[in-house]
Design a protein around this motif. Structure first.
Motif, PDB file in Angstrom:
ATOM      1  N   HIS A 187      -8.338   0.675   3.639  1.00 50.96           N
ATOM      2  CA  HIS A 187      -7.357   1.765   3.759  1.00 50.96           C
ATOM      3  C   HIS A 187      -8.070   3.117   3.913  1.00 50.96           C
ATOM      4  N   PHE A 233      -1.892   3.619   6.989  1.00 47.86           N
ATOM      5  CA  PHE A 233      -1.477   2.233   6.744  1.00 47.86           C
ATOM      6  C   PHE A 233      -0.287   1.812   7.602  1.00 47.86           C
ATOM      7  N   GLU A 269       0.841  -1.186   0.000  1.00 48.01           N
ATOM      8  CA  GLU A 269       0.000   0.000   0.000  1.00 48.01           C
ATOM      9  C   GLU A 269       0.879   1.240   0.000  1.00 48.01           C
TER      10      GLU A 269
END
Ligand code: NI
Length: 181
Positions: free
Chosen positions: A144, A154, A100
């Protein structure tokens, strides 16, 4: 509609609990303009999602779009979704790790465990309720963005920082690696 300035890590707005949007206010000009500007800002910076706190508005709205990719669960591009006051329910205890990044934490990538499958209930930009199941990368992006509404980023969800990587090093050493746990 305008391109908005993105709040970066350290800005207290990213650590606040965002307020729900009153259902009766969703069609107001102010909220509709915020949504349009969030979509424009997400597209301008090439994000797959953007939450209102990232543009200094501590309200429960996020937008996601264009979840294309090559890894498992990324094959299906997703249409633009605007989700207001979202409630997530875990639909699978199974966790998957994958990369991410975040527009509020520029130039970094990290591996984050997320639930593989979730049930989502929210209001759309027209104020109507939507209820759907999301899996894979779609579910990851929703988790997220939902985190941004509860003051999380994150980094808070990583099991360790060993995978934390700057973008040039990500391209050089990590890209293409299968990351599903
Ligand atoms: Ni983010």
């Amino acid at each position: 509609m305008s391109i908005l300035k993105v709040a970066k890590l350290g800005n207290p707005v990213l650590r606040q609990m965002a307020k729900p949007v009153p259902v009766g206010a969703i069609k107001d000009h102010e909220i509709q303009r915020l949504i349009k500007s969030m979509v424009a800002t997400m597209r301008e910076y090439g994000g797959v999602g953007l939450a209102a706190p990232q543009v200094h508005e501590s309200v429960q709205i996020f937008v996601i779009e264009g979840l294309e990719g090559t890894g498992p669960g990324r094959q299906k591009p997703t249409q633009l979704q605007v989700l207001i006051n979202p409630v997530l329910t875990v639909a699978s205890d199974e966790l998957e790790e994958d990369w991410e990044g975040c527009l509020s934490i520029p130039d970094l990538r990290g591996q984050v465990p997320r639930h593989r499958e979730i049930q989502v209930r929210a209001l759309g930009a027209d104020g109507h309720q939507v209820d759907f199941r999301a899996t894979g990368f779609h579910a990851r992006v929703i988790q997220h963005e939902h985190d941004h509404l509860i003051g999380k980023v994150f980094l808070d969800r990583m099991r360790s920082f060993e995978s934390l990587t700057f973008l040039p090093e990500f391209s050089r050493y990590w890209q293409g690696q299968k990351t599903e746990a």
